[in-house]
Design a protein around this motif. Structure first.
Motif, PDB file in Angstrom:
ATOM      1  N   ASN A 183       0.886  -1.155   0.000  1.00  0.00           N
ATOM      2  CA  ASN A 183       0.000   0.000   0.000  1.00  0.00           C
ATOM      3  C   ASN A 183       0.931   1.214   0.000  1.00  0.00           C
ATOM      4  OD1 ASN A 183      -2.093   1.894   0.484  1.00  0.00           O
ATOM      5  ND2 ASN A 183      -3.255   0.360   1.626  1.00  0.00           N
ATOM      6  N   VAL A 184       1.321   1.629  -1.216  1.00  0.00           N
ATOM      7  CA  VAL A 184       2.434   2.555  -1.395  1.00  0.00           C
ATOM      8  C   VAL A 184       2.265   3.851  -0.613  1.00  0.00           C
ATOM      9  CG1 VAL A 184       3.647   3.968  -3.118  1.00  0.00           C
ATOM     10  CG2 VAL A 184       3.050   1.586  -3.642  1.00  0.00           C
ATOM     11  N   GLY A 185       1.038   4.373  -0.563  1.00  0.00           N
ATOM     12  CA  GLY A 185       0.832   5.720  -0.052  1.00  0.00           C
ATOM     13  C   GLY A 185       0.608   5.862   1.432  1.00  0.00           C
ATOM     14  N   VAL A 186       0.707   4.784   2.191  1.00  0.00           N
ATOM     15  CA  VAL A 186       0.444   4.904   3.624  1.00  0.00           C
ATOM     16  C   VAL A 186       1.695   4.595   4.438  1.00  0.00           C
ATOM     17  CG1 VAL A 186      -1.991   4.306   3.329  1.00  0.00           C
ATOM     18  CG2 VAL A 186      -0.336   2.507   3.878  1.00  0.00           C
ATOM     19  N   ARG A 187       1.704   5.092   5.687  1.00  0.00           N
ATOM     20  CA  ARG A 187       2.748   4.782   6.647  1.00  0.00           C
ATOM     21  C   ARG A 187       2.052   4.272   7.902  1.00  0.00           C
ATOM     22  NH1 ARG A 187       4.537   5.502   2.460  1.00  0.00           N
ATOM     23  NH2 ARG A 187       6.167   6.916   1.753  1.00  0.00           N
ATOM     24  N   LEU A 188       2.478   3.105   8.381  1.00  0.00           N
ATOM     25  CA  LEU A 188       1.838   2.478   9.525  1.00  0.00           C
ATOM     26  C   LEU A 188       2.865   1.996  10.528  1.00  0.00           C
ATOM     27  CD1 LEU A 188       0.132   1.271   6.774  1.00  0.00           C
ATOM     28  CD2 LEU A 188      -1.351   0.574   8.633  1.00  0.00           C
ATOM     29  N   ARG A 189       2.398   1.797  11.754  1.00  0.00           N
ATOM     30  CA  ARG A 189       3.171   1.108  12.786  1.00  0.00           C
ATOM     31  C   ARG A 189       2.438  -0.190  13.088  1.00  0.00           C
ATOM     32  NH1 ARG A 189       2.914   4.670  16.392  1.00  0.00           N
ATOM     33  NH2 ARG A 189       1.272   3.769  17.688  1.00  0.00           N
ATOM     34  N   LEU A 190       3.109  -1.313  12.899  1.00  0.00           N
ATOM     35  CA  LEU A 190       2.481  -2.614  13.113  1.00  0.00           C
ATOM     36  C   LEU A 190       2.055  -2.793  14.570  1.00  0.00           C
ATOM     37  CD1 LEU A 190       4.841  -4.936  11.024  1.00  0.00           C
ATOM     38  CD2 LEU A 190       2.512  -4.246  10.425  1.00  0.00           C
ATOM     39  N   HIS A 191       0.919  -3.449  14.765  1.00  0.00           N
ATOM     40  CA  HIS A 191       0.476  -3.774  16.121  1.00  0.00           C
ATOM     41  C   HIS A 191       1.456  -4.732  16.793  1.00  0.00           C
ATOM     42  CE1 HIS A 191      -3.242  -1.700  15.593  1.00  0.00           C
ATOM     43  NE2 HIS A 191      -3.741  -2.545  14.704  1.00  0.00           N
ATOM     44  N   GLN A 192       1.965  -5.664  16.012  1.00  0.00           N
ATOM     45  CA  GLN A 192       2.906  -6.648  16.541  1.00  0.00           C
ATOM     46  C   GLN A 192       3.800  -7.145  15.415  1.00  0.00           C
ATOM     47  OE1 GLN A 192       0.917 -10.206  17.898  1.00  0.00           O
ATOM     48  NE2 GLN A 192      -0.609 -10.121  16.270  1.00  0.00           N
ATOM     49  N   LEU A 193       4.878  -7.782  15.786  1.00  0.00           N
ATOM     50  CA  LEU A 193       5.822  -8.341  14.821  1.00  0.00           C
ATOM     51  C   LEU A 193       5.798  -9.860  14.977  1.00  0.00           C
ATOM     52  CD1 LEU A 193       7.691  -6.843  12.801  1.00  0.00           C
ATOM     53  CD2 LEU A 193       9.568  -7.280  14.385  1.00  0.00           C
TER      54      LEU A 193
END
Length: 229
Positions: free
Chosen positions: A115-125
């Motif tokens: 999803n090229v246009g978004v920046r996220l922080r994962l809930h978990q790894l």
């Protein structure tokens, strides 16, 4: 001239592979972009008009249709030898790495959809994602060390680099942590003229595919959406 059928540049990692390969190597083609549809069965109906399996990407050369990104690469290589490294050892390595990307890294794909246009922080790894990232770093560092860089199989950009461009976008979107050498290589891909062109066009898209966005937002906290309104 080749006709390359693709879907949304923001989401379609499979479309990106042959598009960036042909663009970066200067292989002329005409692009036809047909956006994903949320209506049940509509993608199949539209894509079946040109693609035997009802999916993208699909390359059409006169009356010859070639579907699946790996098949497209091999078809192009018959007329454009620069698609693969010229020497046997790096060519064998590059083909193996492409095949591994094509069939593997399942946790990376599922946890971090492109999803090229978004920046996220994962809930978990998840452990499986950590394993995939470890393998990714190992693979990239192996190619860079064996063949001298700056690309995976030597001095020239080839199909193996094109196959990992979607991964570079995933690393950027989800803030994934890599070793310094692997991170530098991912940024090198993102700095390529063809990749920057794809990203620019992806950000301009106003289409939204609900299922893709829901899949993305389910795995993390949205920090930024850079896409056009």
């Amino acid at each position: 001239m080749y006709q390359l059928y693709i879907a949304n540049k923001n989401y379609s990692s499979w479309s990106l592979r042959p598009w960036v390969l042909m663009s970066q190597l200067g292989i002329p083609f005409e692009e036809t972009l047909i956006p994903f549809s949320s209506a049940p069965g509509e993608n199949w109906e539209h894509y079946r008009e040109f693609s035997p399996n009802g999916k993208v990407p699909c390359l059409v050369d006169n009356k010859i249709a070639v579907w699946d990104s790996l098949a497209i690469v091999e078809y192009l290589a018959e007329s454009h030898p620069e698609v693969w490294p010229q020497e046997r050892q790096p060519r064998a390595w590059a083909r193996s790495a492409c095949a591994e990307m094509h069939s593997g890294f399942t946790s990376l794909r599922s946890t971090c959809p492109m999803n090229v246009g978004v920046r996220l922080r994962l809930h978990q790894l998840p452990d499986a994602l950590v394993k995939d990232l470890d393998r990714l770093c190992e693979l990239w560092e192996s190619g860079l060390e064996q063949f001298g860089g700056p690309f995976l199989a030597g001095h020239a950009f080839t199909a193996v680099d094109a196959f990992f461009v979607p991964v570079a976008f995933r690393i950027q979107s989800y803030g994934l942590q890599l070793t310094p050498e692997a991170k530098e290589y991912a940024q090198r891909l993102l700095n390529l003229q063809s990749v920057m062109m794809w990203e620019e066009e992806a950000l301009k898209e106003t289409w939204r595919d609900k299922s893709h966005d829901e899949e993305t937002l389910a795995v993390g906290v949205l920090l930024q959406d850079l896409r056009s309104a």
